[in-house]
Design an enzyme around this catalytic site. Structure first.
Site, mmCIF file in Angstrom:
data_model
loop_
_atom_site.group_PDB
_atom_site.id
_atom_site.type_symbol
_atom_site.label_atom_id
_atom_site.label_comp_id
_atom_site.label_asym_id
_atom_site.label_seq_id
_atom_site.Cartn_x
_atom_site.Cartn_y
_atom_site.Cartn_z
ATOM 1 N N HIS A 197 -9.827 13.248 -3.543
ATOM 2 C CA HIS A 197 -8.553 13.290 -2.809
ATOM 3 C C HIS A 197 -8.187 14.779 -2.704
ATOM 4 O O HIS A 197 -7.262 15.261 -3.373
ATOM 5 C CB HIS A 197 -7.504 12.496 -3.602
ATOM 6 C CG HIS A 197 -6.272 12.132 -2.844
ATOM 7 N ND1 HIS A 197 -5.983 12.590 -1.572
ATOM 8 C CD2 HIS A 197 -5.214 11.347 -3.196
ATOM 9 C CE1 HIS A 197 -4.822 12.096 -1.178
ATOM 10 N NE2 HIS A 197 -4.338 11.336 -2.142
ATOM 11 N N ARG A 242 -8.396 7.372 4.854
ATOM 12 C CA ARG A 242 -8.351 6.836 3.485
ATOM 13 C C ARG A 242 -9.157 5.547 3.488
ATOM 14 O O ARG A 242 -8.965 4.677 4.358
ATOM 15 C CB ARG A 242 -6.925 6.555 3.032
ATOM 16 C CG ARG A 242 -6.932 5.736 1.734
ATOM 17 C CD ARG A 242 -5.630 5.702 1.028
ATOM 18 N NE ARG A 242 -5.288 7.007 0.475
ATOM 19 C CZ ARG A 242 -4.294 7.198 -0.387
ATOM 20 N NH1 ARG A 242 -3.556 6.181 -0.789
ATOM 21 N NH2 ARG A 242 -4.018 8.403 -0.845
ATOM 22 N N ARG A 298 2.776 8.132 0.187
ATOM 23 C CA ARG A 298 2.890 9.588 0.268
ATOM 24 C C ARG A 298 1.918 10.210 1.262
ATOM 25 O O ARG A 298 2.301 10.984 2.136
ATOM 26 C CB ARG A 298 2.624 10.222 -1.118
ATOM 27 C CG ARG A 298 3.770 10.168 -2.065
ATOM 28 C CD ARG A 298 3.264 10.033 -3.503
ATOM 29 N NE ARG A 298 2.917 8.651 -3.712
ATOM 30 C CZ ARG A 298 3.769 7.745 -4.176
ATOM 31 N NH1 ARG A 298 4.940 8.130 -4.583
ATOM 32 N NH2 ARG A 298 3.437 6.481 -4.261
ATOM 33 N N THR A 299 0.637 9.879 1.116
ATOM 34 C CA THR A 299 -0.384 10.590 1.902
ATOM 35 C C THR A 299 -0.249 10.259 3.382
ATOM 36 O O THR A 299 -0.270 11.156 4.241
ATOM 37 C CB THR A 299 -1.789 10.217 1.388
ATOM 38 O OG1 THR A 299 -1.788 10.312 -0.031
ATOM 39 C CG2 THR A 299 -2.848 11.128 1.958
ATOM 40 N N LYS A 316 -10.226 -8.384 11.822
ATOM 41 C CA LYS A 316 -11.045 -9.387 12.532
ATOM 42 C C LYS A 316 -12.519 -9.225 12.186
ATOM 43 O O LYS A 316 -13.378 -9.865 12.782
ATOM 44 C CB LYS A 316 -10.866 -9.231 14.042
ATOM 45 C CG LYS A 316 -9.450 -9.428 14.539
ATOM 46 C CD LYS A 316 -9.407 -9.150 16.049
ATOM 47 C CE LYS A 316 -7.975 -9.096 16.555
ATOM 48 N NZ LYS A 316 -7.901 -8.495 17.897
HETATM 49 N N1 CP Z 1 -0.802 10.274 -4.457
HETATM 50 C C1 CP Z 1 -1.133 9.425 -3.464
HETATM 51 O O1 CP Z 1 -2.226 9.511 -2.871
HETATM 52 O O2 CP Z 1 -0.169 8.529 -3.146
HETATM 53 P P1 CP Z 1 -0.258 7.409 -2.003
HETATM 54 O O3 CP Z 1 -1.284 6.400 -2.435
HETATM 55 O O4 CP Z 1 1.135 6.841 -1.895
HETATM 56 O O5 CP Z 1 -0.697 8.084 -0.724
#
Ligand code: CP
Length: 307
Positions: free
Chosen positions: A132, A104, A54-55, A82
């Site tokens: 988040h 992320r 999603r993100t 690496k």
């Molecule tokens: N909700 C969320 O962060 O989903 P993803 O890990 O798929 O990005």
């Protein structure tokens, strides 16, 4: 605000402004030609050191619909595999002249650390068990669209709270917006120090989902994060569902007007049954849709594009 690292970076006015702009961005999503010229000439790099559906895809779509140049770099397939360090990777990417890094990382605090190394704008797309913030913004946007002003609304955040970054960001933002929040989890998955934390931040907590459920305007179910668990946090999946899952029986106890949220990915049959995930009150796909609009708004505000 130069970066977005934490929901704590957002005042009530900041959050409402981002959500207002997101509502306008959401209209773009419904058009045939999904393109605004506001970030033309700007470059956004999505650096994902941890898996995401999603993100990552919504930040990519958001940047592209705003006409930015968007490049995706993930740990798998990059020089990270690496042995290149985080510092060398981000400094290498930044040296190419990028305007924003969306990061992320599995380590809590990594996006904050990156701000010491580069001049680019940094957006936290989920760091370890820490935060988040764009997830919290899209959750608030989605709930507000259905429930109206969140001030005074009661949101229950239920599940594996110990391993969740979503709970921290949601708690911070929902409190900023004036919502009442109750955290619900089994004792083994309740964050340590919960009594002090709840007193300082002004929220409630409970180990009894059935007692909280009838009082909610929104039930936010969180994923059991098996990949972060090193021990046994509950006896069996069945027992977890009996105590803390949003089951068919519990749906009957949830007030009729209340909504169901889940940030995804879902463990269907564990923290949420298919009946709950797919029923009309479930906002799961609305959250995904809002993710693009909210991330467009965040990129727009941080990169300073003209409307
Ligand atoms: N909700 C969320 O962060 O989903 P993803 O890990 O798929 O990005």
């Amino acid at each position: 605000m130069k970066h977005l690292l934490s929901a704590a970076d957002l005042s009530r006015d900041d959050a409402l402004q981002i959500m207002d702009t997101a509502a306008q961005m959401h209209d773009v999503q419904r058009r045939e030609v999904k393109k605004l010229p506001v970030l033309r000439g700007r470059t956004v790099v999505n650096l994902f050191f941890e898996d995401s559906t999603r993100t990552r895809s919504s930040f990519e779509i958001a940047g592209k619909w705003l006409s930015a140049d968007v490049i995706n770099v993930s740990a798998k397939g990059s020089s990270v595999s690496k042995g290149e360090s985080l510092r060398d990777t981000v400094m290498t990417v930044a040296a190419m002249g990028v305007d924003a890094l969306v990061i992320r990382h599995h380590a809590s605090g990594a996006p904050q650390q990156v701000t010491d190394w580069v001049d680019a704008i940094v957006v936290n797309a989920g760091d370890g068990t820490h935060e988040h913030p764009t997830q919290a913004l899209l959750d608030a946007y989605t709930m507000q669209a259905r429930l109206g002003d969140l001030a005074g609304k009661h949101v229950g955040i239920v599940g594996d709270l110990t391993h969740s970054r979503v709970v921290r960001s949601n708690l911070l933002l929902l409190r900023t917006l004036g919502a009442e929040v109750t955290l619900v989890a089994p004792p083994t998955l309740m964050p340590s120090g919960i009594a002090d934390w709840s007193a300082v931040e002004g929220f409630s907590y409970s180990y009894d989902f059935d007692e909280v459920l009838p009082k909610l305007d929104a039930a936010m179910m969180l994923r059991v994060q098996k990949e972060r668990m090193t021990g046994g946090f509950f006896p069996t999946p069945r027992e977890y569902t009996v105590g803390y899952g949003l089951t068919r029986d519990r749906l009957r106890a949830l007030p009729e007007h209340a909504v169901i949220c889940h940030p995804g990915p879902m463990n269907r049959g564990l923290e949420i049954t298919a009946d709950a995930a797919d029923e009309a009150r479930s906002l799961v796909l609305d959250q995904v849709s809002a993710g693009v609009a909210v991330r467009m708004s965040v990129l727009y505000h941080l990169l300073g594009g003209e409307a």
